[in-house]
Design an enzyme around this catalytic site. Structure first.
Site, PDB file in Angstrom:
ATOM      1  CB  CYS A 124      -0.912  -0.028   1.226  1.00  0.00           C
ATOM      2  SG  CYS A 124      -2.097   1.330   1.285  1.00  0.00           S
ATOM      3  CB  CYS A 125       3.844   2.298   1.998  1.00  0.00           C
ATOM      4  SG  CYS A 125       3.293   2.856   3.612  1.00  0.00           S
ATOM      5  CB  CYS A 207      -2.599   7.037   5.844  1.00  0.00           C
ATOM      6  SG  CYS A 207      -1.601   7.394   4.389  1.00  0.00           S
ATOM      7  CB  CYS A 210      -1.034   3.621   8.948  1.00  0.00           C
ATOM      8  SG  CYS A 210      -1.528   2.393   7.739  1.00  0.00           S
ATOM      9  CB  CYS A 233       5.977   5.221   4.616  1.00  0.00           C
ATOM     10  SG  CYS A 233       7.095   6.576   4.281  1.00  0.00           S
TER      11      CYS A 233
HETATM   12 FE1  SF4 Z   1      -1.330   2.763   2.989  1.00  0.00          FE
HETATM   13 FE2  SF4 Z   1      -0.952   3.082   5.622  1.00  0.00          FE
HETATM   14 FE3  SF4 Z   1       1.072   3.420   3.895  1.00  0.00          FE
HETATM   15 FE4  SF4 Z   1      -0.937   5.191   4.028  1.00  0.00          FE
HETATM   16  S1  SF4 Z   1       0.604   4.743   5.639  1.00  0.00           S
HETATM   17  S2  SF4 Z   1      -0.011   4.408   2.178  1.00  0.00           S
HETATM   18  S3  SF4 Z   1      -2.689   3.811   4.402  1.00  0.00           S
HETATM   19  S4  SF4 Z   1      -0.040   1.499   4.375  1.00  0.00           S
END
Ligand code: SF4
Length: 243
Positions: A124-125, A207, A210, A233
């Site tokens: 996701c990051c 985010c 998180c 991240c």
């Molecule tokens: Fe995804 Fe969390 Fe990374 Fe944001 S901090 S991009 S929601 S994994």
């Protein structure tokens, strides 16, 4: 003509012996050098955390129209977007860009799964932060980051000027000698705006999925990815490309 210090030419931090006995612990001198040296080929990737308020304030004194990029994952708190609006009002000349990922949240849910941040936060990051920053830095020689040495073991060897293996770039870190108290002393002394969530036990704000409230403010990185064995991240770690 001064030869520009690039990723390929980097050897060692030229500012290792800089006198840091000024109010900014060397940060202003580094920022001034960096913007004079790199001109329009340096970008500040700002998360709009507390450190970001200081860097924006110092950068604005050196280059009023500096390019500042916020990696807009579409998952940030409303308070963060409100802060960006306040910063734009206070520093109207700065060139503040909100950089979005290629995939919308809906497309990401279709291609992976609805809450990828719970099953695979690294992926996701990568999609929502790292790849967008790769695109931003593809047109730059150097970038600015608000890393501080005291934040974590992995950051304690950070220099003012670093060879960034992850993005094949020069990473400029003006705040390496700052403590968390230094950050807040400067914010208060100069009456800088900041994310109002900091007043409600959110020392580090990213985010929504998180980021958590903490019970003490001992560690300025507390409250991030609390459900995972993850503290970064991936923007500041060299080998983080998911499969
Ligand atoms: Fe995804 Fe969390 Fe990374 Fe944001 S901090 S991009 S929601 S994994």
């Amino acid at each position: 003509m001064v030869e520009v210090l690039t990723y390929e030419k980097f050897d060692t931090d030229p500012f290792k012996d800089l006198d840091i006995n000024d109010e900014t612990k060397g940060a202003y001198q580094i920022i001034k050098w960096a913007y004079e040296h790199y001109g329009d080929s340096i970008v500040y990737s700002c998360s709009f955390g507390a450190e970001g308020m200081i860097l924006i304030d110092l950068i604005s004194k050196v280059k009023a129209d500096a390019k500042i990029v916020f990696l807009d994952t579409d998952l940030h708190f409303q308070e963060t977007y409100e802060l960006i609006d306040r910063v734009k009002e206070r520093y109207p000349s700065l060139n503040i860009e909100l950089k979005k990922p290629d995939l919308t949240l809906e497309q990401q849910a279709d291609q992976y799964e609805p809450a990828l941040w719970t099953s695979d936060p690294n992926q996701c990051c990568y999609i929502r932060k790292i790849k967008p920053l790769e695109e931003v830095l593809s047109g730059a020689t150097a970038w600015v980051s608000g890393l501080r040495r005291e934040q974590s073991l992995s950051r304690q060897d950070t220099d003012f000027i670093n060879k960034d293996e992850r993005f094949k770039s020069i990473k400029v870190c003006p705040l390496i000698h700052w403590t968390w108290d230094d950050v807040w002393n400067y914010i208060n002394k100069h009456d800088l705006t900041y994310n109002t969530l900091h007043d409600f036990q959110y020392p580090s704000i990213g985010c929504i999925p998180c980021t958590s409230q903490v019970t003490s403010n001992d560690d300025s990185r507390d409250g991030r990815w609390t459900n995972f064995n993850k503290t970064e991240c991936g923007l500041h770690t060299p080998n983080n490309k998911p499969k």
